[in-house]
Design a protein around this motif. Structure first.
Motif, short mmCIF file in Angstrom:
data_model
loop_
_atom_site.label_atom_id
_atom_site.label_comp_id
_atom_site.label_asym_id
_atom_site.label_seq_id
_atom_site.Cartn_x
_atom_site.Cartn_y
_atom_site.Cartn_z
N VAL A 336 0.86 -1.18 0.00
CA VAL A 336 0.00 0.00 0.00
C VAL A 336 0.90 1.23 0.00
N ARG A 337 0.66 2.15 -0.93
CA ARG A 337 1.41 3.40 -1.00
C ARG A 337 0.53 4.53 -0.47
N ALA A 338 1.10 5.41 0.36
CA ALA A 338 0.31 6.48 0.95
C ALA A 338 1.21 7.68 1.20
N ALA A 339 0.58 8.79 1.59
CA ALA A 339 1.32 10.01 1.92
C ALA A 339 0.47 10.85 2.86
N THR A 340 1.15 11.64 3.69
CA THR A 340 0.46 12.62 4.53
C THR A 340 1.22 13.93 4.47
N GLY A 341 0.47 15.02 4.43
CA GLY A 341 1.09 16.33 4.41
C GLY A 341 1.33 16.90 5.79
N LEU A 342 0.96 16.17 6.85
CA LEU A 342 1.18 16.65 8.21
C LEU A 342 2.62 16.36 8.63
N PRO A 343 3.24 17.27 9.38
CA PRO A 343 4.66 17.09 9.73
C PRO A 343 4.86 16.06 10.83
N GLY A 344 6.07 15.49 10.87
CA GLY A 344 6.45 14.61 11.96
C GLY A 344 6.36 13.14 11.61
N ARG A 407 8.49 15.64 22.98
CA ARG A 407 9.72 15.33 22.25
C ARG A 407 9.44 15.17 20.76
N ARG A 408 8.39 14.44 20.42
CA ARG A 408 8.06 14.22 19.01
C ARG A 408 7.71 15.52 18.31
N ALA A 409 6.94 16.37 18.98
CA ALA A 409 6.54 17.64 18.37
C ALA A 409 7.75 18.55 18.14
N LEU A 410 8.66 18.59 19.12
CA LEU A 410 9.86 19.42 18.97
C LEU A 410 10.73 18.92 17.83
N THR A 411 10.86 17.62 17.71
CA THR A 411 11.64 17.05 16.60
C THR A 411 11.01 17.40 15.26
N ALA A 412 9.68 17.41 15.22
CA ALA A 412 8.98 17.67 13.96
C ALA A 412 9.15 19.10 13.47
N VAL A 413 9.34 20.06 14.39
CA VAL A 413 9.45 21.47 13.97
C VAL A 413 10.91 21.91 13.82
N GLU A 414 11.84 20.98 13.91
CA GLU A 414 13.26 21.32 13.76
C GLU A 414 13.49 22.00 12.41
#
Length: 549
Positions: A336-344, A407-414
């Motif tokens: 299955v191929r997919a994509a999301t435009g949300l960060p992280g 932690r995950r959110a901070l990594t995502a906005v790096e």
């Protein structure tokens, strides 16, 4: 709900038009109790836990609350037209003391009976196949986003969808604000019945540990249950991670779900591996899909199918803008191929879980792939979940309110290529798990350049003390990245300070409250929306830059 709590806008507002009357002798049987007063043939046509939400003909569940026993409000319940009461022995004594004429059923644990009673009265999941496909998502982080992803994908497949979650309740086109992650059992069953009446064919629902602990989803059986992750949170209620896990694991039993999808981060993910093994043992390995996010999981063939490794693996992860494209590959070769435009990367995990839950729910694989390719359903907006408010600086609002989510959110906005700083604004909730406060401070100091500690929802706890516990953790972080740790209040001032110090290459993360619009401080509700405050601060900063030219 506590009988003394203010009524929320979603409290018993939606009910089916055709309930099934239930006699009191049947109420007693289903509740495992006895009819203490009144006639066995008395019928009830609804159920409410709140005396203020009662309708004529309702069975009123008078339960012990955090401060007051519900039976103390017997007079109000009688005036509202309650047909009968379900309570415990202490509640019966209060009813007798009040001298009400309400028939009463007494059970040792009345709360645990409410779900089964509501399922019968509202006929929420009939066996005739007319009930909507029902997906449940549990875990510490990612529940809300995963339900939004699943609903968007289900709509792309032609379903009319419903939603029960933290942000809102949807039983058709009209949103109802949500006060609890998972409403009380009578409301859940009423909502499911209303969805069926309104022609909804699929629904997604968040199931919190509180919902499982307090019987809010008793009597509901899901078609597919999904597990996101388990990290430190809610230990004020559960006491330990082991107990927290045990409560979550209740969802993955035959009485509560037909199938399951379990996410395992990697072979060191203790709680994910435990949940996968538990679900396979309870439901049968053929009814459980295990998704490994990073690498395959070693199979232990000698231990039987419960430990056969991963069914699906995540691969071909490719950065696209702030989002990602990815592939899900089954052990039998399916892709299955997919994509999301949300960060992280955590949103990749949420999107992958949603895809596999919809697939486990019976979606045609070819139709699902076409929907993913042509309609981009996994880039749906999720209010207050990694919500992009502005660019230059990048400004994001997220609901992260525990160490792992932060932690995950901070990594995502790096910022890319290390060209900018990360500035974080956050706090900790009052009257909740205190042990995570210094841990959150430490996480912020290790993953941000500037840490601004402010108020979240202090509730009835002194705000300054909460701020200091969080800030102490940040200051004590050995070898921390943060060059500054500031303590600023109120929250709006802290947000403006973060924007004022941010350059165009920087990222500002405002974490902890997400979609919430009211901040409770020492018993007083104050209007506050992080998204509005951040937008206003960015607009003022931009205006200042134009004036400086």
């Amino acid at each position: 709900m506590d009988a003394t709590a203010p009524p929320g806008p979603d409290a018993q507002t939606l009910r089916p038009t055709r309930p099934r009357p239930l006699r009191l002798d049947e109420v007693a049987r289903l509740a495992g109790g006895e009819l203490a007063t009144g006639a066995a043939a008395t019928e009830v046509t609804g159920i409410s836990l709140d005396s203020r939400g009662l309708r004529p003909g309702d069975l009123w569940a008078a339960l012990p609350g955090a401060r007051t026993h519900g039976a103390a409000f017997a007079a109000a319940a009688e005036r509202s037209g309650a047909a009968a009461v379900l309570t415990d022995p202490e509640g019966l004594r209060l009813l007798e003391r009040a001298g009400t004429g309400l028939p009463a059923v007494v059970a040792a644990e009345p709360r645990r009976a409410v779900g089964a009673l509501a399922a019968h009265v509202y006929d929420s999941q009939p066996a005739d196949g007319t009930a909507p496909l029902l997906l449940a998502v549990t875990g510490t982080n990612g529940k809300t986003t995963t339900t939004y992803f699943a609903n968007a994908l289900l709509r792309a497949l032609g379903h009319r969808t419903g939603l029960i979650g933290t942000i809102e309740i949807l039983a058709g086109d009209e949103p109802v604000p949500s006060r609890l992650t998972t409403p009380e059992a009578p409301h859940v069953h009423a909502l499911l019945a209303v969805m069926r009446e309104r022609g909804i064919t699929a629904a997604s629902m968040e199931v919190s540990s509180h919902a499982l602990e307090f019987s809010r989803v008793d009597g509901v059986r899901y078609d597919v249950a999904g597990f996101t992750n388990l990290t430190q949170d809610h230990l004020d209620l559960h006491g330990s991670m082991e107990e927290y896990f045990a409560v979550k694991a209740r969802l993955f039993t035959p009485a509560r779900t037909r199938r399951a999808v379990v996410v395992v981060q990697d072979e060191d993910d203790h709680w994910g591996l435990r949940m996968a093994e538990h679900a396979r043992a309870e439901l049968g390995a053929e009814h459980v899909d295990v998704l490994a996010l990073r690498g395959g999981l070693p199979a232990d063939d000698d231990a039987g199918p419960a430990r056969r490794g991963a069914d699906w693996t995540l691969g071909a992860l490719d950065r696209r803008g702030i989002g990602h494209a990815f592939e899900l590959r089954h052990r039998d070769g399916r892709l299955v191929r997919a994509a999301t435009g949300l960060p992280g990367d955590f949103n990749v995990a949420n999107a992958a879980l949603a895809v596999l839950m919809v697939l486990a729910g019976g979606a045609d694989p070819e139709r699902l792939q076409r929907a993913l390719d042509e309609l981009d359903p996994l880039t749906t907006d999720v209010p207050g979940r990694m919500q992009l408010i502005g660019t230059g600086p990048t400004a994001v609002v997220d609901f992260a309110h525990n160490p792992d989510a932060l932690r995950r959110a901070l990594t995502a906005v790096e910022p890319p290529d290390g060209r900018g700083r990360v500035i974080v604004v956050f706090g900790a909730t009052g009257e909740r798990d205190r042990s995570k406060r210094p841990v959150m401070g430490e996480v912020a100091a290790r993953h941000a350049d500037v840490v601004i500690v402010t108020d979240d929802d202090p509730h009835d706890e002194e705000p300054a003390g909460i701020r200091e516990e969080v800030a102490a953790g940040a200051r004590a972080a050995a070898g921390a990245r943060a060059a500054e740790v500031l303590v600023l209040a109120p929250r709006a001032v802290a947000i403006r300070a973060a924007v004022a110090m941010a350059g165009p290459e920087d990222s500002v993360l405002v974490a902890g409250r997400g979609h919430e619009t009211v901040q409770e401080i020492l018993g007083v509700d104050h209007p506050l929306d992080d998204r509005d405050e951040l937008r206003a601060a960015l607009a003022d900063a931009q205006q200042g830059r134009w004036e400086d030219r």
